[in-house]
Design an enzyme around this catalytic site. Structure first.
Site, PDB file in Angstrom:
ATOM      1  N   HIS A   1      -7.494   1.895   2.016  1.00  0.00           N
ATOM      2  CA  HIS A   1      -7.483   1.338   3.375  1.00  0.00           C
ATOM      3  C   HIS A   1      -8.192   2.268   4.371  1.00  0.00           C
ATOM      4  O   HIS A   1      -7.574   2.797   5.305  1.00  0.00           O
ATOM      5  CB  HIS A   1      -6.045   1.037   3.828  1.00  0.00           C
ATOM      6  CG  HIS A   1      -5.991  -0.019   4.898  1.00  0.00           C
ATOM      7  ND1 HIS A   1      -4.917  -0.864   5.075  1.00  0.00           N
ATOM      8  CD2 HIS A   1      -6.878  -0.357   5.870  1.00  0.00           C
ATOM      9  CE1 HIS A   1      -5.150  -1.670   6.097  1.00  0.00           C
ATOM     10  NE2 HIS A   1      -6.339  -1.379   6.605  1.00  0.00           N
TER      11      HIS A   1
ATOM     12  N   GLU B   1       0.868  -1.184   0.000  1.00  0.00           N
ATOM     13  CA  GLU B   1       0.000   0.000   0.000  1.00  0.00           C
ATOM     14  C   GLU B   1       0.895   1.221   0.000  1.00  0.00           C
ATOM     15  O   GLU B   1       1.815   1.285   0.833  1.00  0.00           O
ATOM     16  CB  GLU B   1      -0.893   0.001   1.248  1.00  0.00           C
ATOM     17  CG  GLU B   1      -1.908  -1.125   1.224  1.00  0.00           C
ATOM     18  CD  GLU B   1      -2.802  -1.175   2.463  1.00  0.00           C
ATOM     19  OE1 GLU B   1      -2.590  -0.375   3.392  1.00  0.00           O
ATOM     20  OE2 GLU B   1      -3.691  -2.024   2.492  1.00  0.00           O
TER      21      GLU B   1
HETATM   22  C1  DGY Z   1      -6.858  -2.528  11.454  1.00  0.00           C
HETATM   23  O1  DGY Z   1      -7.164  -1.957  12.510  1.00  0.00           O
HETATM   24  O2  DGY Z   1      -6.199  -3.562  11.445  1.00  0.00           O
HETATM   25  C2  DGY Z   1      -7.336  -1.908  10.178  1.00  0.00           C
HETATM   26  O3  DGY Z   1      -6.817  -2.492   9.057  1.00  0.00           O
HETATM   27  C3  DGY Z   1      -7.100  -0.405  10.167  1.00  0.00           C
HETATM   28  O4  DGY Z   1      -8.074   0.147  10.924  1.00  0.00           O
END
Ligand code: DGY
Length: 322
Positions: free
Chosen positions: A283, A264
């Site tokens: 994301h 990402e």
């Molecule tokens: C997490 O908390 O693991 C998510 O991917 C981001 O909020």
């Protein structure tokens, strides 16, 4: 007077969590909107008693070994695949995460992706903005009807169950695959390969582990129905992205909705960016004001508890407490 503990916070956090932290510790916050590069992260953590970090920060064994005073690692996320938990545990360092608070926001976003992919929302919006909309057309942008469709939920933890509740509201049939205890979960449990063959929509809600890394590859994509959709709001590395790009280009499946990728952001030129019928988000599963504010507060609570010598309220390696 004993010196106040030093805490390195790897990014500015929403809400007033860092103000609360600063009442009890010397808080150093990495400025700007990008993560600290690994070397900067390591050198800041080297002198710290605790680190409050994000899923973008690699907290590996070498970094932990180079931080002799480190007493707490607190992740602002429910997932913690960015942290070498075994290395932290070996040193007796508790690792915290933020479970529960992001369940509903993430399930909402999974459903936003399901709706967007099923009803071709991004494509339809581009169609209007590009000035191509001429008239109501009985053949225009036909998509998948959710009512009566089968949703295949991979991972029936908190988020999987929250997605199942929404799916029930949409009149969908629920099937699921789960490695863990799924006591009382709605729908029919089945092995992953059967789920892939049965589902119109496959949605991933498992953590990234050695077992789930790459779990959706060419074989799995080819097992899905040609009209099916793949949704991922978990971790990008669970899907073989090169295989997914081919699956979309060659019509093995009808579409996908991704909130996560690996890496990402998706690098410019990656075939995924040119794949058809793909909704791609940056994301943002937990990105509501309420959820992100609560995640930051929980991360600070975890950190401060450990620095006081108390048990972290949300600890992923409770073995450190004996
Ligand atoms: C997490 O908390 O693991 C998510 O991917 C981001 O909020």
């Amino acid at each position: 007077m004993t010196p106040r503990p030093r805490v390195f916070v790897t990014r500015t956090l929403p809400g007033d969590a860092v103000d609360e932290l600063a009442r009890h510790a010397e808080a150093e916050v990495w400025p700007g909107g990008l993560p600290p590069p690994y070397d900067a992260l390591a050198s800041h953590v080297a002198g710290a008693d605790a680190v409050i970090c994000l899923l973008t920060d690699r907290i590996d064994a070498a970094l932990i070994a180079g931080a002799p005073r480190l007493r707490a690692i607190s992740n602002v996320a429910v997932g913690y695949d960015n942290i070498d938990v075994a290395a932290a545990t070996a040193r007796g360092i508790p690792v915290g995460n933020t479970p529960g608070v992001l369940t509903e926001a993430t399930a909402d976003l999974a459903f936003a992706l399901i709706l967007a992919a099923a009803r071709r929302i991004s494509e339809a919006e581009r169609y209007v903005r590009d000035g191509r909309w001429r008239t109501w057309d009985p053949n225009l942008l036909l998509g998948m009807e959710l009512h009566g469709a089968t949703i295949g939920i991979v991972g029936m933890g908190k988020i999987g169950r929250a997605v199942a509740r929404r799916a029930a509201g949409f009149g969908m049939r629920i099937v699921y695959a789960s490695r863990g205890d799924a006591e009382g979960a709605p729908g029919a449990r089945m092995p992953l390969d059967a789920l892939l063959r049965a589902a119109d929509i496959v949605t991933l809600h498992a953590p990234l582990t050695d077992e789930t890394r790459g779990m959706i590859g060419e074989h799995e994509l080819r097992s899905m129905k040609p009209a099916a959709l793949l949704i991922n709001t978990a971790r990008g590395a669970m899907v073989d992205q090169a295989a997914l790009a081919r699956a979309l280009n060659e019509g093995w499946i009808a579409g996908a909705g991704l909130d996560v990728a690996d890496p990402e952001p998706v690098p410019a030129g990656d075939p995924l960016l040119a794949a058809p019928n793909l909704v791609l988000l940056p994301h943002i599963g937990s990105a509501t004001v309420a959820t992100r504010t609560r995640m930051a507060a929980m991360a600070v609570e975890n950190c401060l508890a450990a620095l006081r010598g108390d048990r972290m309220p949300h600890c992923v390696n409770p073995r450190v407490y004996g």
